[in-house]
Each structure stands twice: as C-alpha cells, then as structure tokens.
Design a protein around this motif. Structure first.
Motif, PDB file in Angstrom:
ATOM      1  N   SER A   1      46.970 -53.548  21.122  1.00 20.19           N
ATOM      2  CA  SER A   1      47.919 -52.824  22.265  1.00 20.19           C
ATOM      3  C   SER A   1      47.822 -51.971  22.974  1.00 20.19           C
ATOM      4  N   VAL A   2      46.718 -51.523  23.365  1.00 18.13           N
ATOM      5  CA  VAL A   2      45.839 -51.039  24.348  1.00 18.13           C
ATOM      6  C   VAL A   2      44.733 -51.759  24.848  1.00 18.13           C
ATOM      7  N   SER A   3      44.091 -51.883  24.432  1.00 19.07           N
ATOM      8  CA  SER A   3      42.848 -52.243  25.253  1.00 19.07           C
ATOM      9  C   SER A   3      43.077 -53.445  26.365  1.00 19.07           C
ATOM     10  N   PRO A   4      44.315 -54.741  26.388  1.00 14.44           N
ATOM     11  CA  PRO A   4      44.801 -55.746  27.464  1.00 14.44           C
ATOM     12  C   PRO A   4      45.316 -54.637  28.060  1.00 14.44           C
TER      13      PRO A   4
ATOM     14  N   MET B   1      37.799 -43.721  24.389  1.00 12.58           N
ATOM     15  CA  MET B   1      37.415 -42.348  24.508  1.00 12.58           C
ATOM     16  C   MET B   1      39.174 -42.368  23.616  1.00 12.58           C
ATOM     17  N   LEU B   2      40.261 -43.326  23.746  1.00 14.80           N
ATOM     18  CA  LEU B   2      41.993 -42.824  23.507  1.00 14.80           C
ATOM     19  C   LEU B   2      41.397 -43.559  22.233  1.00 14.80           C
ATOM     20  N   THR B   3      40.486 -44.999  22.178  1.00 11.44           N
ATOM     21  CA  THR B   3      40.106 -44.987  19.766  1.00 11.44           C
ATOM     22  C   THR B   3      40.002 -43.444  19.498  1.00 11.44           C
TER      23      THR B   3
ATOM     24  N   ALA C   1      47.146 -39.237  27.563  1.00 14.25           N
ATOM     25  CA  ALA C   1      46.025 -39.832  28.116  1.00 14.25           C
ATOM     26  C   ALA C   1      46.217 -41.773  27.870  1.00 14.25           C
ATOM     27  N   PHE C   2      46.744 -42.225  26.789  1.00 13.47           N
ATOM     28  CA  PHE C   2      47.009 -43.571  27.290  1.00 13.47           C
ATOM     29  C   PHE C   2      47.766 -44.041  28.609  1.00 13.47           C
ATOM     30  N   GLU C   3      48.868 -43.084  29.348  1.00 14.68           N
ATOM     31  CA  GLU C   3      49.365 -43.356  30.553  1.00 14.68           C
ATOM     32  C   GLU C   3      48.420 -42.788  31.499  1.00 14.68           C
ATOM     33  N   GLU C   4      47.277 -42.409  31.830  1.00 10.70           N
ATOM     34  CA  GLU C   4      46.621 -41.950  32.711  1.00 10.70           C
ATOM     35  C   GLU C   4      45.794 -42.743  33.228  1.00 10.70           C
ATOM     36  N   ALA C   5      45.436 -43.975  31.814  1.00 12.93           N
ATOM     37  CA  ALA C   5      44.335 -44.737  31.097  1.00 12.93           C
ATOM     38  C   ALA C   5      45.116 -46.009  32.094  1.00 12.93           C
TER      39      ALA C   5
END
Length: 290
Positions: free
Chosen positions: A177-180, A190-192, A220-224
C-alpha cells in the motif's frame, strides 16, 4: 504421525508417477468408514456421470485427541495457499499449538476458490467435526476470511471465538500500500520502522496512546508520499490506514491488545505456512506437490 497422515491423503499411482484425485476421494471415504474420521466433499456434476471436486475437508489422525486436550483454549491458524497442486485447488491447513509447543495439523481443506462461501464451508466443516469452537482464530486480513468468520460469529457457532490477524501479512499489506507512493527509500524505511514499533509495542499501558501514535504514523505518511503519484493508489493507502485503525481491527493485530489474550505467543500464520513443507510428499507435479 499427523504430518504423515496429511501426506497420505493422496495415494500415489506408482506406475504413472502422479497423484490422482479419484484415489484420494476413495482413500478418504475408506478411512471414514473404517476409522470414523470426519470427511466432507463438495462435488459439481458435469454430466455423463462425471464429477468435478470443488471442496474437500479431512480430519487427520490423532487430531481429535490433541484438540480435546486444549479444551476451550485452542488457538487455530488458517492460511489458504495456492499453487500446491495441479488441480488449482487452494490448500488450507487447520493448525494448532500442541502441548509441547509443536505445530499440529488438525485437518485440511481443498477449495476451488477463496470466496466467502468456500471459506465459510471450511469453517463449518471444522466446527461440525471438532464440535468445540476455538478460542482464537488466526488468518490474514483477506475480506473473504473475515466475512466467513463474521458469519459464524454472528450465527453463534463461534460466538466467543476471537479473530486475530497475521502481523506478517499485514506488514506485506503495508509494503504493497505504501511503497508505491513513497519513492524516497529512506522515508519509506522510517515509516516501516514506525509501523513495526507501533505494532509490536506489547505494553498494555500504551493502549490509551494508540490513537495518537497511529495519527503520527498517518501524518508521517502524508508528509512522505509523492503527490504526483497515482491518486487512486494514494487514496487506497489512506483507506488501508483508516481500516486498520478501527477499534475492532486494531484489537486483532496490535500487540498491546493481543498480548492480553492467550495466543501461546502466536502473532502470525507462519506456523501454518511452514506445515505445508510436511504435506508435500513429492516435488513432482501432483495433488499436493509444490
């Protein structure tokens, strides 16, 4: 003995060098008549006296004694796995933790699809066979698995059974979900780490801080994440974060909640996955071959 029993569910045709579904059905029917082991089938009539096997359930040798010893505290792991046989049926082992801490395969099912009806059929076969509901059921977070559990839970069959979600599969879902949408690898790592730190915190005193910690992870996800990436993938990641944080869901995977439940320190379905090594009698193309 239980592992050998799992392997012997299929009788090998030594002249042809393959496993035959007809032989397996005959073997299961024979052992049911002779020894009383629970066996169930679901067949589709294709006409001209030809039947296609859609689902099979089989209790293994010694399983009833092991399950009875667990009383009302049995923990069951259930993990559908594809690619185990030439018939394209998914192999699903019902695995529990034995008195010595070893993995014990209680039963297996072969299903032709992983939809709600097929998984619910498997769960009901297990309950019809072993009679007593497990205290805890571990699966991955697949929608059909959760819906099938919900059907038995709501009906009262598994009224007191708690559903736990495999943290290993959730970590894979996190990556998918996040990596792409986070191309910066340092930011993604860092998120992981933040996700794993939150997931594995087993201090019950941190229950009250879960919402704040999860909000920090989402921020943190929204910033990254890269806003130039596919908006549908970004929305899908946000939906995944939202789903996992719901009160019912968080209690199924975050250690601060699950460690309050007797699970024999199980947090994933990897024990069930490892049992597949014992249910494959040959690497050749066959019913239970890898």
């Amino acid at each position: 003995p239980l592992y050998s029993s799992a392997a012997q569910m299929c009788i090998r045709d030594r002249t042809e060098g393959h496993f035959d579904m007809d032989n397996m059905i005959e073997f299961l029917q024979r052992r049911q008549i002779q020894s009383g082991f629970c066996t169930k089938f679901k067949l589709q009539n294709l006409g001209d006296n030809v039947y296609e096997v859609q689902m099979v359930f089989a209790e293994l040798d010694g399983a009833m004694e092991v399950y009875a010893a667990g009383g009302e505290d049995n923990v069951i792991l259930f993990d559908p796995t594809h690619g185990t046989n030439k018939y394209k049926l998914k192999l699903c082992c019902f695995v529990t933790i034995g008195p010595t801490g070893a993995n014990i395969i209680l039963a297996f099912v072969l299903i032709n699809t992983e939809d709600v009806s097929a998984v619910e059929w498997a769960f009901r076969c297990f309950h019809d066979c072993f009679k007593v509901a497990p205290a805890v059921l571990f699966t991955d977070s697949g929608a059909s698995l959760i819906s099938a559990y919900d059907a038995l839970h709501v009906s009262g069959v598994w009224e007191h059974t708690l559903l736990m979600l495999c943290i290993f599969h959730l970590s894979k879902n996190f990556y998918e979900s996040v990596s792409p949408v986070v191309p910066n690898r340092e930011a993604f790592h860092m998120l992981t780490n933040q996700f794993w730190g939150l997931a594995k915190d087993s201090d019950v005193r941190s229950v009250d801080t879960f919402d704040d910690e999860w909000a920090a992870l989402v921020d943190a996800f929204e910033e990254a994440h890269d806003p130039q990436k596919d908006s549908k993938k970004i929305d899908a990641a946000r939906a995944w974060f939202s789903k996992l944080a719901k009160p019912t869901m968080r209690k199924r995977w975050a250690y601060r909640f699950t460690c309050q439940i007797l699970t024999y320190l199980v947090h994933s379905t990897q024990r069930a996955e490892s049992c597949l090594l014992y249910t494959s009698p040959s690497p050749r193309d066959g019913l239970l071959s890898r």
